[in-house]
Design a protein around this motif. Sequence first.
Motif, short mmCIF file in Angstrom:
data_model
loop_
_atom_site.label_atom_id
_atom_site.label_comp_id
_atom_site.label_asym_id
_atom_site.label_seq_id
_atom_site.Cartn_x
_atom_site.Cartn_y
_atom_site.Cartn_z
N SER A 50 0.83 -1.20 0.00
CA SER A 50 0.00 0.00 0.00
C SER A 50 0.87 1.25 0.00
N ALA A 51 0.27 2.37 -0.39
CA ALA A 51 1.00 3.64 -0.37
C ALA A 51 1.45 3.99 1.04
N GLU A 52 0.58 3.71 2.02
CA GLU A 52 0.93 3.98 3.42
C GLU A 52 2.13 3.15 3.85
N GLN A 53 2.16 1.88 3.42
CA GLN A 53 3.28 1.01 3.79
C GLN A 53 4.58 1.47 3.13
N LEU A 54 4.51 1.93 1.90
CA LEU A 54 5.71 2.43 1.23
C LEU A 54 6.31 3.61 1.98
N LYS A 55 5.47 4.51 2.44
CA LYS A 55 5.97 5.66 3.20
C LYS A 55 6.60 5.20 4.52
N GLU A 56 6.01 4.19 5.14
CA GLU A 56 6.54 3.68 6.40
C GLU A 56 7.93 3.05 6.19
N ILE A 57 8.08 2.33 5.11
CA ILE A 57 9.40 1.75 4.78
C ILE A 57 10.42 2.87 4.58
N ALA A 58 10.02 3.90 3.87
CA ALA A 58 10.93 5.02 3.60
C ALA A 58 11.42 5.65 4.91
N VAL A 59 10.50 5.85 5.85
CA VAL A 59 10.88 6.43 7.13
C VAL A 59 11.89 5.52 7.84
N GLY A 60 11.61 4.21 7.84
CA GLY A 60 12.52 3.28 8.49
C GLY A 60 13.90 3.25 7.85
N LEU A 61 13.94 3.28 6.54
CA LEU A 61 15.23 3.28 5.84
C LEU A 61 16.02 4.55 6.14
N GLU A 62 15.34 5.66 6.14
CA GLU A 62 16.03 6.92 6.41
C GLU A 62 16.61 6.93 7.83
N ARG A 63 15.82 6.47 8.79
CA ARG A 63 16.29 6.44 10.18
C ARG A 63 17.45 5.47 10.39
N SER A 64 17.48 4.41 9.60
CA SER A 64 18.51 3.38 9.79
C SER A 64 19.91 3.90 9.51
N GLY A 65 20.02 4.89 8.62
CA GLY A 65 21.33 5.41 8.26
C GLY A 65 22.12 4.50 7.34
N GLN A 66 21.49 3.41 6.86
CA GLN A 66 22.18 2.44 6.01
C GLN A 66 21.91 2.72 4.54
N GLY A 67 22.79 2.20 3.69
CA GLY A 67 22.57 2.31 2.26
C GLY A 67 21.45 1.40 1.82
N PHE A 68 20.73 1.78 0.76
CA PHE A 68 19.63 0.95 0.29
C PHE A 68 19.43 1.11 -1.21
#
Length: 306
Positions: A111-129
């Motif tokens: 879902s669009a909501e889930q995609l945004k949630e993944i983006a937030v998690g990736l950004e917070r992780s500080g890791q490459g993706f």
Amino acid sequence: MPASHIIKELLEHPEDEMCKILTNMWKRNTETMGVLVNTFESLESRAVRSLRDPLCVPGRILPPIYCVGPLVGEGAKDGDGAERNECLAWLDSQPDQSVVFLCFGSKGTLSAEQLKEIAVGLERSGQGFLWAVRTPAGSQDAKKYLEVRAEPDLDELMPEGFLERTKDRGLVIKSWAPQVDVLRHRATGAFVTHCGWNSVLEAVSAGVPMLCWPLEAEQKMNKVCMTEDMGVAVELDGYMAGFVKADEVEAKVRLVIEGEDGRQLRARVAARKEEAEAALEEGGASRAAFVQFLLDVENIGEQVGE
């Protein structure tokens, strides 16, 4: 195997036609002269032993099982004339085993909501993706996407400013990625996957640890085997409820890429990779199984001829 992870239609709707078709297919499998399986024996030794056990199906001797894998795509080859995908050039600039690759198969959508949630998690992780994004499930463009491969609008789907803020360590691509080549790249350190079997074998063959996010079909059963038996993956909590939170994405990406548990996981997957290579070598278990299959087919042919 938890009942909650079995294909739900088999439990909830046993009288439906689809359930009857599936169970009839499996019954017919037991009546064949043999079954070739795209796996290697050491990866699924317990399952293989079970299928060879005369008590597996009381009163019936099951056909022989030939483990002839892992059979995976070759990926692009230098000099074959194909243009190298831009995401591989981007990976060339990243440190070894530093990038988490997110891809949910040819049909997996979120879902669009889930995609945004993944983006937030990736950004917070500080890791490459490296993230292959498809048109969201349930959107007006979903049907169009399935029909004509319409590309998603990343500016609309991602949180405001996300692409700009993460441009130095992340790359979001539309719809498709050369998965085999990405998994074999030295920079890829983890794989967020829907647990489709081809994807699992590709990651094991490349020695890449996985983060499990099963979506449908038999993928939840695969997830249990991957985490419990094979030791090649960890799960992302929330998939059973249909929504994985940003905190979980952040935590598990960090765990696999930089944590001690991640180092141990990579060591186990590296060992599985060596087992896969050995199985396909001359005299290896999978080569021997295929030779045995050919001999058995020849013997059956001779018996039929008589």
